[in-house]
Write an enzyme that holds these catalytic residues in place. Structure first.
Site, PDB file in Angstrom:
ATOM      1  N   GLY C 242      -3.035   3.823   4.261  1.00  0.00           N
ATOM      2  CA  GLY C 242      -3.315   2.996   5.428  1.00  0.00           C
ATOM      3  C   GLY C 242      -4.550   2.107   5.281  1.00  0.00           C
ATOM      4  O   GLY C 242      -5.264   2.158   4.272  1.00  0.00           O
ATOM      5  N   HIS C 243      -4.828   1.356   6.304  1.00  0.00           N
ATOM      6  CA  HIS C 243      -5.950   0.409   6.265  1.00  0.00           C
ATOM      7  C   HIS C 243      -7.312   1.126   6.258  1.00  0.00           C
ATOM      8  O   HIS C 243      -7.454   2.201   6.810  1.00  0.00           O
ATOM      9  CB  HIS C 243      -5.881  -0.610   7.411  1.00  0.00           C
ATOM     10  CG  HIS C 243      -5.768  -0.047   8.783  1.00  0.00           C
ATOM     11  ND1 HIS C 243      -5.522  -0.821   9.871  1.00  0.00           N
ATOM     12  CD2 HIS C 243      -5.856   1.213   9.252  1.00  0.00           C
ATOM     13  CE1 HIS C 243      -5.471  -0.075  10.945  1.00  0.00           C
ATOM     14  NE2 HIS C 243      -5.670   1.155  10.605  1.00  0.00           N
TER      15      HIS C 243
END
Lengths: 343, 343, 343
Positions: C242-243
């Site tokens: 994920g980010h």
């Protein structure tokens, strides 16, 4: 593209305090902000850090209005939302600047219909009878099947595949590598040979307005009816949604979730990362399925469920706590025993 | 393409009752059927609904033969299977109608061999020495590596990547975005630096006849021997199969399953959604691994396993029940206590 | 390409016993080796099997030096590592032989910068301002976004998508279908409507040297800071990162792992297959997360954790054992009862 603070304030419904200027070009975190960037502060305790940053302007709550700031402030009842909207505003100008129209290497079937303002980038393929509305962008290598309809202002990223007959609403975003409308996993077994034969997968996939779909996610078309993704629902990367599934409006479906065939999910439901839902179940409106919940029975509206097989989250936590207590007791008993032996 | 009921009856081994006509063009569910559609009824209790639908003809079991129907019936010992086969029959005509041959934007290496009747669609790439047999279709953007062999009547959907040296049998279906024959996850650690160096991945991937592979699934080539997917096995979307794995014939592998390196799966096994299997294990013939089973030891032939770490499904359920009973007792005890306090 | 045993011995720091010859062309397992292949034996007990194989030469430990072999031996302190390096040596010659330069159907933006020795294969697209260094190969159908930088000697396999602004170091390998730098899953909810609006995802994705990324894996760009994958880390197929995640150096991340936003993973950590990590957690240096661990709290350096919610592996195993013992007791009690009834 630059926007004046005045225009941003109007767009995001904020109150500008300080001098209007036209130097804002983007958004940033406090740490990496330059004087061309807008930042935001949701909580008063971060306001000092924002004022020490190099940001050109700050979106903040009412708490900041009384501060004697050295740069413009945009006062908002919901700073984070205002920041998100400002970011969209500053971004929206970008794609329109370049590459309008259909790239010379794109392949558009003569019987496809593209409204004006549709961008089709290099090597994208648009099939027979497809219809794409104004403002939509089809990126490099995307393959749009025959008879697909795509609404306005959609973004279809590179190497996406959309199977024939799929329907997308307006403002749908599909990230790279996603596959929409593929055949569901349906077979009939021949009793004599034990072999599996393909059951027809002839329903459609219908994706409503404002849906976003993550990279490399897969959503199957229906078998003999439609798969439906409701308006405003957001789907993360590597999610699988089976045939005949109906997802409600404004749901969140986090990465690596798997939803089996013929499941119904109500509006505003949240499925956290790696959740699995068995086939033909119903997830009620507003239900929250915790990370990795393995759902084997219907979940009522508003329920917060977890564990595997999933149960009300509170019960799952209790079960975990009981097992952990048994482990502790066992350890303590062993320790007593071994101390007893040493005596 | 239209087919007469007479021809369909012969093809699916059903008995036609009523007038032969040639209006059937597809299959459908009862709800969405038009008079050009064929529907099926597996259970007598749904026959009335079928007769109220707009379907042009109905496939049904022997129970329907005595009914005074207002439209043609196809009587079959296994209506669902007959329906599936009718759907294939009506569908098979479709792709042959258009786009025969190699599209002008496809790139076929001069040393690749394509039999007559192979379709290569826009922007597909066929590598050096690849060999593709009659009736196979390679869709837009698919990349077929050097030396790949593909049998007859295969369907390779858009944006699939097949690494060099992979072998596919006849009638294999590969859905969009799948990656076949990629390097396995094999490294040797340098003891001095702690760094990982690539271990050779030089085995092949061999896929036998009648296999179907779902969208965005990944199957690795072998390290120094071959990865094998047995005849008739069906693989869903987003499945990962590691290097050196051997999958038997006629298995079902549902979405998001992960099979680690060097696992052997027997014929007719079923791996439900999100199952994981640790490396070097053996799953016996006909074993059924329940949804999300996490398999950490060998599973005997015919075993029904579940849970994590997986155990016989019955034991797993018992364990779950015991924990749930402990939770209930605890709740009851607390209730008693609090009532005691109130007295 | 052929290499002499002498050259191989020098390259892999092994000692050649027997006659130097130049017939070695590849590596193999013992079973499928031809006389052009090199094999290896890590354990003395497999040496006889190696000598019975058709391999042209054998890499083995010191234990083999005293054996009277009928073919050349390469004696190494770490045979498997030497074998892996020999395989790289024999393989490295291959791609350079063909297809140098930019294929006529590749689309390279006039403002992109390609050093000499960069290969761009058919239908790949290189965006505006991208910079690619010497020796890197971009395969068929890969899409490299605007402003992407790629170091030297990288391999980007077919149909990969790299979003604008992503940075790759040297010797990075990206397998087919992987998506790098896609938008993270970040939204702000409008309190009044309950709708989700996109939160800006404007950080970069930075991938350091010697990273390998598996097929169809997805790694998101940062939201307002960067996502970072540390040097030498190896990532398997269908992994989601994920980010804002920061992965350390020389980690192993096995297939279908999911790492939520803003997680920090220390150097030399190992995340086994199907592990999930909740957002904002820290995994310490050298920690080992067992297969399918579901991590809901920080993991200390060097910890070996398992289960869900993950806990120290030893505790998880104890808990499992206790539940299994309760099941056994229950079974025994039932048996006693039923026997009692029969009396």
């Amino acid at each position: 593209m630059k926007r004046s603070l005045h225009d941003i304030a109007i767009a995001v419904e904020a109150r500008l305090i300080g001098e209007n200027h036209a130097d804002i070009q983007g958004v940033s975190s406090l740490v990496s902000a330059s004087h061309h960037d807008l930042v935001f502060v949701e909580d008063e305790k971060h306001l000092d850090a924002a004022l020490k940053s190099r940001a050109g302007a700050i979106i903040a709550g009412e708490f900041a209005a009384s501060r004697d700031a050295d740069r413009p402030l945009l006062i908002s009842a919901h700073p984070k939302l205002a920041f998100a909207r400002a970011a969209q505003l500053l971004r929206d100008e970008y794609p329109a600047n370049e590459n309008d129209g259909v790239h010379s290497t794109a392949i558009v079937h003569p019987l496809a219909t593209l409204e004006t303002g549709v961008q089709v980038r290099a090597r994208a393929v648009i099939g027979e009878g497809a219809r794409i509305k104004n403002g939509t962008r089809i990126d490099e290598g995307a393959v749009i099947g025959a008879g697909v309809t795509i609404g306005s202002d959609c973004e279809v990223y590179p190497n996406v595949t959309i199977y024939a007959g799929t329907n997308l609403g307006d403002r749908v975003i599909v990230h790279a590598g996603a596959v929409l409308g593929s055949d569901g996993f349906g077979y009939v077994r021949d009793r004599e040979t034990g072999h599996y034969e393909k059951f027809p997968q002839v329903g459609r996939l219908v994706i409503e307005d404002d849906v976003e779909i993550g990279a490399n996610s897969t959503i199957d078309r229906g078998a003999t009816r439609d798969t439906i993704i409701g308006e405003g629902t957001k789907i993360d990367n590597l999610v699988q949604i089976g045939h005949n599934v109906s997802i409600g409006r404004h749901c969140l479906i986090v990465s690596q979730v798997g939803i089996s065939g013929s499941v119904t999910v109500g509006d505003f439901a949240v499925l956290a990362g790696q959740v699995g839902v068995a086939d033909h179940l119903t997830i009620g409106e507003g239900a929250v399925l915790g990370a990795r919940a393995g759902v084997m029975s219907n979940v009522p509206a508003g329920g917060r469920w977890g564990g595997f097989p999933a149960e009300p989250a509170i019960d799952w936590k209790r079960g975990q706590a009981i097992v952990r207590r048994l482990v502790k007791r066992k350890k303590a008993a062993r320790k007593d025993e071994s101390e007893g032996t040493q005596e």
